[in-house]
Design a protein around this motif. Structure first.
Motif, short mmCIF file in Angstrom:
data_model
loop_
_atom_site.label_atom_id
_atom_site.label_comp_id
_atom_site.label_asym_id
_atom_site.label_seq_id
_atom_site.Cartn_x
_atom_site.Cartn_y
_atom_site.Cartn_z
N UNK A 150 0.84 -1.20 0.00
CA UNK A 150 0.00 0.00 0.00
C UNK A 150 0.87 1.25 0.00
N UNK A 151 0.41 2.27 -0.72
CA UNK A 151 1.14 3.53 -0.80
C UNK A 151 0.95 4.31 0.50
N UNK A 152 2.01 5.01 0.92
CA UNK A 152 1.95 5.81 2.14
C UNK A 152 1.10 7.05 1.91
N UNK A 153 0.19 7.33 2.85
CA UNK A 153 -0.64 8.53 2.74
C UNK A 153 0.23 9.78 2.88
N UNK A 154 1.24 9.71 3.75
CA UNK A 154 2.14 10.85 3.92
C UNK A 154 2.90 11.13 2.63
N UNK A 155 3.42 10.09 2.00
CA UNK A 155 4.15 10.28 0.74
C UNK A 155 3.22 10.77 -0.36
N UNK A 197 6.13 18.13 3.33
CA UNK A 197 6.35 16.86 4.02
C UNK A 197 6.26 17.06 5.54
N UNK A 198 6.89 18.16 6.05
CA UNK A 198 6.87 18.42 7.48
C UNK A 198 5.45 18.70 7.96
N UNK A 199 4.71 19.50 7.18
CA UNK A 199 3.34 19.83 7.57
C UNK A 199 2.47 18.58 7.57
#
Length: 442
Positions: free
Chosen positions: A4-9, A170-172
């Motif tokens: 599964x793909x990362x939601x963050x990425x 990315x940080x947010x």
């Protein structure tokens, strides 16, 4: 199966690419506006230059001794000339030109106003009732160079802004998903037998109902499993006392009755009661294996536990048990001592029942907390080998048993996070059966 793909990425890359695309579109739009404004400014400069030079050129031509003679305007110093001009009469005769003027870029006949060729932008004006014309030319390359310079001024900051926006996005996103990541870690780090509610604070509104639903489902599952384990344990416990009393009465009855068919029937009843007592004991062990309390709060040394259980079983196994211990002083794991004793006892009893009666049983423990129980005997078919750790599944032999020994061992191994492997033939042999349990060292 595709991971599964990362939601963050996904959010980080999507937002960064979206912002970058918007910036590029905005830069392209700004470039078009700048190009239009530069064209207007350059056209105004052409018109202003022509209107300022034309009166001076007319005055100079009129005051000549030979008005129709061609005159070049000398350059005061060497320089790159972007604007060149040409003064002609209404017949096309050249009267005055700048020092770097190229006649090929001008129109064959003077045309008032703006005109554009493939390489230059021109503006023409007239004087003395359209008898004297001036044309000022500017290379289009000069305009393109100016427009490209302005566009670069917009694009160059993007080389710094794109990585900064990627890091900022990315940080947010990471900060925004911090509670979701904590919730994921809480799920990943808990054991397979831990069905307590998962505590998570400040979850997003989209995730919070899902977390509540998971907790409700785990609570229902915990109650169902506790009811099943309680029933199993209580049933086995309640059966133990009447079974023991009945077995004692049958043994007493068997000694009192004379030899004959009645005593044989009493012996069969005694054997059945003993088997039922063993089954109730296995059910209690299974209830413990599938319940909690399999892990110890402090690390436990497996060496003395292993030696004690093997020594206790040697009374019934005779000289068949061969124990091999590592040279280390201790092998520490977090398994509960009672749970380890139940697991080891079931593995050894399984080898004693189903292994060859005239061959040794090898029990070993490595310094890396790898427990192995190996016995000789017939091969187990692969299809059956994959099912031996399930309840009430027995091997191909004729030995008595309830089919719960390996199921209890597998439940304990799963509960403590160990890996249980079954092999037939045993490693390095052509027959036999081997059980390996790899515990996590403390």
């Amino acid at each position: 199966m595709k991971p599964a793909a990362s939601l963050q990425r996904r959010l980080g890359l999507g937002l960064t690419l979206g912002i970058t695309l918007l910036w590029l579109l905005a830069t392209a739009g700004a470039g078009l506006v700048v190009q239009h404004e530069l064209d207007e400014a350059f056209d105004s400069a052409l018109e202003e230059t022509a209107q300022r030079i034309l009166p001076l050129a007319v005055l100079e031509i009129v005051n000549r001794e030979e008005p129709r003679a061609l005159q070049h305007i000398a350059s005061l110093q060497a320089h790159k000339e972007y604007l060149t001009y040409l003064v002609r009469d209404n017949h096309g005769n050249t009267l005055l030109q700048s020092h770097d003027a190229d006649l090929a870029v001008f129109n064959a006949q003077p045309l008032e106003g703006f005109t554009t060729t493939s390489s230059h932008r021109l503006y023409a004006a007239s004087a003395l009732r359209k008898t004297v014309f001036i044309e000022v030319a500017e290379p289009l390359a000069h305009r393109h160079e100016a427009a490209w310079g302005a566009l670069q001024a917009f694009l160059l900051p993007l080389l710094l802004l794109i990585p900064l926006s990627l890091f900022g996005t990315w940080l947010l996103v990471r900060l925004s998903l911090r509670s979701v990541l904590a919730y994921r870690r809480a799920i990943e780090t808990r054991g397979a037998g831990d069905l307590s509610p998962i505590k998570a604070a400040r979850l997003p509104a989209e995730i919070n109902p899902l977390a509540d639903a998971v907790n409700h489902l785990m609570e229902r599952l915990r109650r169902a499993l506790e009811a099943e384990r309680s029933f199993t344990a209580n049933s086995a416990h309640e059966l133990r006392t009447p079974l023991a009393a009945t077995l004692a009465q049958v043994q007493r009855l068997r000694r009192e009755i004379p030899e004959g068919p009645l005593q044989e029937r009493a012996t069969q009843i005694e054997a059945s009661l003993r088997e039922l007592a063993r089954l109730s004991e296995k059910l209690m062990q299974l209830a413990k294996a599938e319940g909690g309390g399999l892990l110890s709060e402090t690390p436990q040394d497996l060496l003395p536990l292993l030696a004690h259980v093997v020594e206790d079983l040697r009374r019934t196994a005779g000289g068949r048990l061969h124990l091999q211990l590592p040279s280390t002083e201790a092998v520490l794991t977090t398994i509960d001592p009672d749970a380890f004793a139940i697991l080891l006892r079931n593995l050894i009893e399984n080898a004693m029942k189903h292994g060859a009666s005239d061959q040794p049983i090898e029990v070993s423990l490595s310094s890396t907390a790898l427990l192995q129980v190996v016995n000789a005997g017939p091969l187990v078919p692969p299809a059956l080998l994959a099912q031996l750790s399930e309840r009430f599944v027995r091997g191909p032999g004729q030995a008595e048993g309830s089919g719960l020994g390996l199921a209890i061992a597998a439940a304990i191994a799963q509960g403590v996070g160990a890996r249980l492997l079954l092999a037939s033939p045993a490693p390095g042999k052509t027959d036999g059966f081997a059980v390996s349990v790899q515990f996590a060292p403390a």
